[in-house]
Design an enzyme around this catalytic site. Structure first.
Site: not given
Ligand code: 1HE
Length: 255
Positions: A61, A108, A111, A131, A134
């Protein structure tokens, strides 16, 4: 002792690396990134191909956003350059890497997938660069690697809108090379990795290094590098055996 975030399983000539942070949808912590770097900078000697995948129905993710709530510009540039070094190690570490993609291939995660050489996706995969939503920018190499796969024009659109591409769409765009049935990506990746691991290591190595380098070169330098790569591979003992085996209508025996 701290639990590893990356499970490493070596069977024969194939190593399977599984990102294992299911509670966070395998979001990339700095620790997991370091474990990936550790593997690719010193892979076990007998390994000829690698499979990269994730647990619990997701590939990755993206950046673990909880580790990045407030960072200075200086912190971010070092961090991004650190990602670049690891992605380079994945792409140019010398081993062919097959990624088995399911669920989130986001930010990422995309990536990282783009640094692998063969991408096998399931229909329900989510290719996304959120991104823009966010308020940040890509930092792990997407503007170069994903841009070269889908083109700068489509990459800009993908980043501006945060749209999600499915497995079928990803296949049409080149984000995936193969579309596996649901829950079938790992099995297909295993078949492909086993097949690639049977090629002579030198020609695999040259394919990984030379094709990407040639893509960045002016035409003449590219053609000369192609000839050098052809000379190196064709004069190797494995090439002699490969050509002989073909003419003798038998399976080759490589080193
Ligand atoms: C996370 C992350 C994360 C999930 N960092 N904690 N990436 C994103 O912006 C993607 C963000 N994530 C999502 O869009 C969704 O979580 C998913 C589509 C991947 C999955 O959805 P779902 O409904 O199965 O799960 P959820 O309830 O959203 O997430 C479950 C848990 O994982 C939840 O934590 P909890 O404590 O509430 O259970 C989320 O907060 C956690 N979680 N994704 C931290 N990414 C080198 S630069 C690169 C720049 C980037 O990568 S920006 C993109 C980041």
């Amino acid at each position: 002792m701290k639990q590893p975030s990356l499970l490493i399983h070596v069977e024969g000539a194939v190593a399977t690396l599984t990102m294992d942070r299911p509670d966070k949808r395998n979001a990339m912590s700095d620790g997991m990134l370091a474990e990936i770097a550790g593997f690719f900078t010193a892979p076990p000697k007998n390994v000829r191909a690698v499979i990269l995948t994730g647990t619990a129905g997701h590939f990755c993710a993206g950046l673990d956003l909880s580790e990045h709530t407030s960072r200075s510009a200086e912190d971010v540039i070092y961090h991004s350059r650190g990602w670049h070094r690891v992605m380079e190690a994945v792409q140019f570490g010398g081993l062919p890497v097959v990624s088995a993609l399911q669920g989130a291939v986001i930010g990422g995660g995309l990536e990282l997938a783009a640094a692998t050489h063969i991408r096998v996706a399931e229909p329900g995969v989510m290719f996304q660069l959120p991104e823009g939503r966010r308020g940040i920018f890509v930092g792990g190499g997407a503007s170069v690697r994903v841009g070269r796969i889908i083109g700068a024009d489509r990459l800009t659109e993908m980043m501006l809108t945060g749209r999600v591409y499915s497995g079928e769409e990803g296949l049409a765009l080149g984000l995936a090379h193969y579309l596996a049935p649901t829950s079938g990506a790992l099995e297909m990746a295993q078949d492909l990795a086993a097949k690639i691991a049977r090629n002579p290591p030198l020609s695999n190595y040259l394919m990984i290094q030379a094709v990407a380098q040639i893509g960045d070169m002016p035409r003449e330098g590219g053609l000369f590098t192609e000839s050098l790569s052809a000379a190196l591979s064709k004069s190797s003992p494995d090439a002699e055996e490969g050509l002989k085996a073909f003419l003798e209508k038998r399976q080759p025996w490589f080193r």
